[in-house]
Design a protein around this motif. Sequence first.
Motif: not given
Lengths: 179, 179
Positions: A172-178, B170-178
Amino acid sequence: MTHNLENTLALSSRTPAVLNAFLRDLPDDWTLSNEGEKTWSPFDVVGHLIGGERTDWMARAKMILQHGESQSFAPFDRFGQERESRGKSLSQLLDEFARLRAENLAEVRGWRLTAEDLARRGRHPDLGVVTLSQLLSTWAAHDLTHLHQISRVMAHQYRDAVGPWSAYLGVLHCDGHGG
Amino acid sequence: MTHNLENTLALSSRTPAVLNAFLRDLPDDWTLSNEGEKTWSPFDVVGHLIGGERTDWMARAKMILQHGESQSFAPFDRFGQERESRGKSLSQLLDEFARLRAENLAEVRGWRLTAEDLARRGRHPDLGVVTLSQLLSTWAAHDLTHLHQISRVMAHQYRDAVGPWSAYLGVLHCDGHGG
């Protein structure tokens, strides 16, 4: 991990079954809801994956093998899913994706690609020089991007329902990043 | 979407099949690789999901139904997967998760929960008052968080292999956010 063709094919060949287990006959509340205006539902994503099978990945691989860097790929049609999915049910789209993916991977296997083939270069209209190895890796990783997206889009539907637990749910904290 | 018990159960009941299609017999390069020190592989995630089935979700639901707000839940054991997965193969973990999930959902269905039951309140040790409805929604959304995570962890293995396409995935730009 460096690119390994067998690992790529092992992953790519599973995606239709993953989507099938995840989405077929799931209530429409899950499969047709998106994240807001101009965003995609899981249904839209499956249409997008069909478009990729039909017009992008294979055409690009063949262009590398036949023309090398001398011709640029056609741009990826990122909105082809509207054309692909019009008037169809999700079950039809899942069947179509499974059929196209199986046909395409059988064709790739039939090429019996060597390490030399995988190093062959093509030309992306924006990214410049890329290799066949990078193209095939991206095909597999593109599936993962969209599984990641589907999980996020579906979790979004329960953003309010989970109440205070939303603080703990990373998706729920994933911003979608494209994607 | 507000919480709908049938939608929750429809989603929760599929997760074992999704993981099975995604991970069973996939090369270890995909299933045992993580995102670096102190991060989880897909194998670890399945162990974590087993821990949740065994010790957390059902215990909390029963505590709400039996004790309401008078007792706090035991904290979620976020590292129970080490205990759950020691010495086991991924196939064994997938089988175990499928069995536990099926048993747990059968038990929940057997409770024949009413709207009044779903509104019953319990006490989370950190989040304070929560409802049974929120707990069951979170159980389903927690599966989605971990499918999102598995997609990201697997894509990470091809971060270099995709070459310049990494900019578009996009998945490679996901920072994991926990998670």
